[in-house]
Design an enzyme around this catalytic site. Structure first.
Site, PDB file in Angstrom:
ATOM      1  N   LYS A 149       0.832  -1.178   0.000  1.00 49.83           N
ATOM      2  CA  LYS A 149       0.000   0.000   0.000  1.00 49.83           C
ATOM      3  C   LYS A 149       0.883   1.250   0.000  1.00 49.83           C
ATOM      4  O   LYS A 149       2.021   1.136   0.450  1.00 49.83           O
ATOM      5  CB  LYS A 149      -0.940   0.009   1.198  1.00 49.83           C
ATOM      6  CG  LYS A 149      -0.210   0.105   2.563  1.00 49.83           C
ATOM      7  CD  LYS A 149      -1.121   0.581   3.634  1.00 49.83           C
ATOM      8  CE  LYS A 149      -1.004   2.057   3.870  1.00 49.83           C
ATOM      9  NZ  LYS A 149       0.118   2.483   4.685  1.00 49.83           N
ATOM     10  N   LYS A 183      -1.578  -9.254  11.425  1.00 57.38           N
ATOM     11  CA  LYS A 183      -1.348  -9.165  12.872  1.00 57.38           C
ATOM     12  C   LYS A 183      -2.151 -10.253  13.566  1.00 57.38           C
ATOM     13  O   LYS A 183      -3.337 -10.426  13.268  1.00 57.38           O
ATOM     14  CB  LYS A 183      -1.764  -7.784  13.406  1.00 57.38           C
ATOM     15  CG  LYS A 183      -0.800  -6.669  13.032  1.00 57.38           C
ATOM     16  CD  LYS A 183      -1.253  -5.356  13.651  1.00 57.38           C
ATOM     17  CE  LYS A 183      -0.432  -4.193  13.110  1.00 57.38           C
ATOM     18  NZ  LYS A 183       0.829  -3.984  13.799  1.00 57.38           N
ATOM     19  N   GLU A 217      -0.386   6.179  17.468  1.00 53.50           N
ATOM     20  CA  GLU A 217       1.062   5.926  17.405  1.00 53.50           C
ATOM     21  C   GLU A 217       1.810   7.024  18.137  1.00 53.50           C
ATOM     22  O   GLU A 217       1.383   8.183  18.117  1.00 53.50           O
ATOM     23  CB  GLU A 217       1.524   5.951  15.939  1.00 53.50           C
ATOM     24  CG  GLU A 217       0.866   4.935  15.053  1.00 53.50           C
ATOM     25  CD  GLU A 217       1.433   5.019  13.646  1.00 53.50           C
ATOM     26  OE1 GLU A 217       2.508   4.471  13.420  1.00 53.50           O
ATOM     27  OE2 GLU A 217       0.806   5.662  12.781  1.00 53.50           O
ATOM     28  N   ASP A 236      -3.273   6.995   4.499  1.00 52.20           N
ATOM     29  CA  ASP A 236      -2.211   6.111   5.010  1.00 52.20           C
ATOM     30  C   ASP A 236      -2.761   5.055   5.975  1.00 52.20           C
ATOM     31  O   ASP A 236      -2.234   3.945   6.037  1.00 52.20           O
ATOM     32  CB  ASP A 236      -1.168   6.989   5.734  1.00 52.20           C
ATOM     33  CG  ASP A 236       0.064   6.215   6.167  1.00 52.20           C
ATOM     34  OD1 ASP A 236       0.665   5.551   5.306  1.00 52.20           O
ATOM     35  OD2 ASP A 236       0.423   6.267   7.366  1.00 52.20           O
ATOM     36  N   HIS A 241      -5.950   0.189   6.848  1.00 52.49           N
ATOM     37  CA  HIS A 241      -5.898  -0.546   8.109  1.00 52.49           C
ATOM     38  C   HIS A 241      -7.187  -0.433   8.934  1.00 52.49           C
ATOM     39  O   HIS A 241      -7.754  -1.429   9.373  1.00 52.49           O
ATOM     40  CB  HIS A 241      -4.726  -0.069   8.968  1.00 52.49           C
ATOM     41  CG  HIS A 241      -3.394  -0.117   8.277  1.00 52.49           C
ATOM     42  ND1 HIS A 241      -3.069  -1.080   7.356  1.00 52.49           N
ATOM     43  CD2 HIS A 241      -2.293   0.680   8.377  1.00 52.49           C
ATOM     44  CE1 HIS A 241      -1.825  -0.879   6.930  1.00 52.49           C
ATOM     45  NE2 HIS A 241      -1.343   0.192   7.527  1.00 52.49           N
ATOM     46  N   LYS A 340      -0.685  10.226  14.608  1.00 52.63           N
ATOM     47  CA  LYS A 340       0.741  10.083  14.917  1.00 52.63           C
ATOM     48  C   LYS A 340       1.088  11.059  16.037  1.00 52.63           C
ATOM     49  O   LYS A 340       0.384  12.056  16.246  1.00 52.63           O
ATOM     50  CB  LYS A 340       1.582  10.412  13.681  1.00 52.63           C
ATOM     51  CG  LYS A 340       1.400   9.365  12.592  1.00 52.63           C
ATOM     52  CD  LYS A 340       2.575   9.353  11.640  1.00 52.63           C
ATOM     53  CE  LYS A 340       2.354   8.367  10.519  1.00 52.63           C
ATOM     54  NZ  LYS A 340       2.513   6.976  10.930  1.00 52.63           N
TER      55      LYS A 340
HETATM   56  C1  BG6 Z   1       1.832   1.798   7.809  1.00 58.06           C
HETATM   57  C2  BG6 Z   1       1.736   3.282   7.670  1.00 58.06           C
HETATM   58  O1  BG6 Z   1       1.037   1.164   6.866  1.00 58.06           O
HETATM   59  O2  BG6 Z   1       1.401   1.411   9.126  1.00 58.06           O
HETATM   60  C3  BG6 Z   1       2.588   3.969   8.741  1.00 58.06           C
HETATM   61  O3  BG6 Z   1       2.181   3.666   6.377  1.00 58.06           O
HETATM   62  C4  BG6 Z   1       2.195   3.481  10.106  1.00 58.06           C
HETATM   63  O4  BG6 Z   1       2.441   5.377   8.659  1.00 58.06           O
HETATM   64  C5  BG6 Z   1       2.195   1.966  10.170  1.00 58.06           C
HETATM   65  O5  BG6 Z   1       3.135   4.002  11.029  1.00 58.06           O
HETATM   66  C6  BG6 Z   1       1.628   1.471  11.479  1.00 58.06           C
HETATM   67  O6  BG6 Z   1       1.810   0.087  11.575  1.00 58.06           O
HETATM   68  P1  BG6 Z   1       1.965  -0.631  12.976  1.00 58.06           P
HETATM   69  O7  BG6 Z   1       2.085  -2.056  12.622  1.00 58.06           O
HETATM   70  O8  BG6 Z   1       3.190  -0.059  13.616  1.00 58.06           O
HETATM   71  O9  BG6 Z   1       0.722  -0.291  13.743  1.00 58.06           O
END
Ligand code: BG6
Length: 492
Positions: A149, A183, A217, A236, A241, A340
Site C-alpha cells: 500500500k 497481525k 502511534e 495512510d 488498516h 501520529k
Molecule cells: C503503515 C503506515 O502502513 O502502518 C505507517 O504507512 C504506520 O504510517 C504503520 O506508522 C503502522 O503500523 P503498525 O504495525 O506499527 O501499527
C-alpha cells in the site's frame, strides 16, 4: 512442537531491495522464517535496486541491518550466515529495458520455481514493473506479485494501477498487502467472534450502542515526510488498516474461512458504509496535525518541521464517525480514530454495549456503567470486559466497576510473530485470504474519496494538536456531541 511447515522453494524478488520496508520488515521477517526452518535450502532472495552495490556488499550491509532490526535473542550466527547466503543483489532501473538482463538471467537459472515479485517501491512503478516482467518472459502461472500500500492516492489512480497490473497477472496472482491483516490480534478478531458462541448473539444493534476503533502511534513521520506529505492519515491508515479492522468487526459470518468467503463478507461491509456528503464530512470527520510537543518527556518537533514543509495542510490525525447501513448495524455509530505523535502507542476496538434497560439499584448504591468489551490489538494483545459487581462487604449492596481480563501473552506464553512473517509465507503458499482484493480496495477508496474532496475544497486547515496528546479537542467533541466518550486510560 513446531506449528510451521516449510513452504515450496521460491525466488523472492524484492523491488526496492535497499528501501526502508525491505530492511526494517521484509528481511527480518524472512530471516525469522528461515530460523524456524520454513525456507527450503534453495530459496533465494533477490534484492533489486538502483543502488551501487554488489551481492557481497549487500550481504555485508544486511548483516548490520538485521542486527538492528531482529531482536537480539532471535539472532543466531549460524542462521544468519545461512540466511545471508540466500541474498543476491541485482542492479536494475525498473523503467529502463536495457538494465533487465542480469535479473532475467538469474531467474532463468531455474525457470520452474515459484517467483514472488514484491513491489516495495513507489506505486507509480507497479504498472511499468509488471509490464517489464512480462516483456522479459518472467511471468508464468506460478508467479505472484505483492503490492504494498498505498494502491494509488484516490479511486482513479487505484483503478489505473489495478488495470495495469491486471494486464499481466490474474487477480489470483495479485497479493495486495495490508499488514494489519497479518497481525495476530487482528486475525484473532475473527476467532473471537466466530469460534465462541457467547458473543455473536449480542453482536448487533439490539445490544451494542456503538463501536470505537483507535490506532494511535507515538512515532511521528520521521524520515518518511516526503511520502507522507502527499498522503496523510486518511489515505495512510483509514483507507486500509482501520477500514479492514472495521470490516472484521462488522462482517457477517462467512461460511468458510477461505480465500473468497472472508473477502466477500468484508466487501459487503465496505459497500454498506453510508457515503459521506460534503456536509457530512464537515460534521463527522476531523483532521488534525501535530505541532511541537513532548513525547515521553522528550521534546519533539511539529509535523511541518519534520516534513520540511512550512505550509503543509496534511493531516496526521483523523477522527470520524461512520455508519454501516445494514440490518445488523442500523443506528450503531462506528467511531474511528488514528494519529501520529499521540500520547502513547495503543490500538484497540471497543464494543460499547447498551445500558441495562431498567436501573434497579438506587443511585445511592452506585451506578452500573454500560458494559464495554475492549479488544486490545497492540502493543499488548488482550481483552477486557468491563462489568459491574457488588462491592464485597456486609453493609448492603454497593455497585463497583470491575473487569475480566485476558492477556494473550500470559495465556499462551508464546510471542506473536510479526505480521509480515505470516503474510510472506501466505504469498509463497498462494493463499490470498489475508490480502485485499481489487474490489475491496476500490470500495474503500469510493468511501474515503468524498472526505478527501471535502477537505481539499475547505478553507480550514487541520486542527493543531501538541505532540504527545490525544489529538485535537474537536475529536472529543465529535463523540461527546452524541453523549458518548472515547475509551481512555482503561487499558490492560
Ligand atoms: C503503515 C503506515 O502502513 O502502518 C505507517 O504507512 C504506520 O504510517 C504503520 O506508522 C503502522 O503500523 P503498525 O504495525 O506499527 O501499527
Amino acid at each position: 512442537m513446531s506449528t510451521t511447515s516449510p513452504v515450496a522453494p521460491c525466488d523472492f524478488v524484492v523491488f526496492g531491495g535497499t528501501g526502508d520496508l525491505t530492511v526494517r520488515k521484509l528481511l527480518p521477517a524472512l530471516y525469522l522464517r528461515d530460523r524456524d526452518d520454513q525456507l527450503p535450502t534453495d530459496t533465494r532472495i533477490i534484492a533489486v535496486s538502483r543502488s551501487g552495490l554488489d551481492t557481497a556488499g549487500y550481504r555485508d550491509k544486511m548483516r548490520g541491518e538485521l542486527g538492528r532490526f531482529v531482536a537480539t535473542e532471535s539472532l543466531d550466527e549460524a542462521v544468519l550466515d545461512r540466511f545471508l547466503r540466500r541474498l543476491e543483489f541485482v542492479y536494475l532501473d525498473a523503467t529502463d529495458h536495457s538494465t533487465w538482463e542480469p535479473l532475467t538471467t538469474l531467474l532463468q537459472e531455474d525457470a520452474d520455481r515459484i517467483r514472488v515479485y514484491y513491489l516495495a517501491c513507489a506505486p507509480r512503478l507497479f504498472g511499468p514493473i509488471s509490464e517489464n516482467l512480462a516483456a522479459h518472459g518472467l511471468v508464468d502461472r506460478s508467479s505472484r506479485v505483492v503490492l504494498e500500500k498505498p494502491i494509488g492516492h484516490d479511486l482513479a489512480s487505484a483503478r489505473e494501477i489495478n488495470d495495469a497490473v491486471g494486464q499481466v497477472f490474474e487477480e489470483s496472482q495479485i497479493f495486495r498487502i495490508d499488514h494489519y491483516l497479518g497481525k495476530e490480534s487482528v486475525q484473532n478478531l475473527l476467532v473471537t467472534r466466530f469460534a465462541n458462541s457467547v458473543l455473536e448473539p449480542l453482536w448487533n444493534s439490539t445490544c451494542i450502542d456503538h463501536v470505537q476503533i483507535t490506532v494511535s502511534e507515538e512515532l511521528g513521520v520521521g524520515a518518511r515526510g516526503e511520502y507522507y506529505d502527499t498522503s496523510g492519515a486518511l489515505r495512510d491508515m483509514i483507507q486500509n488498516h482501520l477500514l479492514q479492522v472495521l470490516c472484521l468487526v462488522a462482517m457477517e459470518p462467512p461460511t468458510y474461512v477461505d480465500r473468497e468467503s472472508v473477502r466477500d463478507e468484508k466487501l459487503k461491509v465496505l459497500q454498506a458504509l453510508k457515503p459521506m456528503t460534503t456536509e457530512d464530512a464537515e460534521r463527522d470527520a476531523v483532521a488534525g496535525q501535530y505541532g511541537p510537543g513532548l513525547v515521553n518527556g522528550a521534546a519533539v518537533p511539529g509535523y511541518k518541521e519534520e516534513a520540511n514543509n512550512p505550509d503543509s495542510r496534511t493531516e496526521t490525525f483523523v477522527a470520524l464517525k461512520a455508519e454501516v447501513r445494514n440490518w445488523r448495524w442500523a443506528g450503531v455509530p462506528f467511531y474511528l480514530r488514528t494519529g501520529k505523535r499521540m500520547e502513547r502507542r495503543h490500538s484497540e476496538v471497543v464494543i460499547a454495549f447498551k445500558p441495562v434497560p431498567h436501573p434497579m439499584f438506587p443511585g445511592s448504591q452506585g451506578t452500573s456503567e454500560p458494559n464495554r468489551l475492549v479488544i486490545q490489538l497492540q502493543p499488548k494483545e488482550g481483552m477486557r470486559l468491563h462489568m459491574t459487581a457488588k462491592e464485597p462487604g456486609p453493609g448492603g449492596i454497593r455497585l463497583r466497576p470491575v473487569s475480566l481480563d485476558l492477556n494473550y501473552t500470559e495465556a499462551f506464553q508464546l510471542p506473536s510473530p510479526d505480521a509480515y512473517e505470516r503474510l510472506l509465507m501466505d504469498v509463497v503458499r498462494g493463499n490470498p485470504t489475508l490480502f485485499m482484493r481489487r474490489d475491496e480496495v476500490e470500495a474503500a477508496w469510493t468511501w474515503v474519496e468524498p472526505i478527501l474532496n471535502s477537505w481539499a475544497g475547505s478553507e480550514r486547515a487541520p486542527r493543531r494538536y501538541p505532540a504527545g496528546t490525544d489529538g485535537p479537542s474537536d475529536a472529543a467533541t465529535l463523540i461527546e456531541r452524541d453523549g458518548r466518550t472515547w475509551n481512555e486510560g482503561a487499558h490492560p
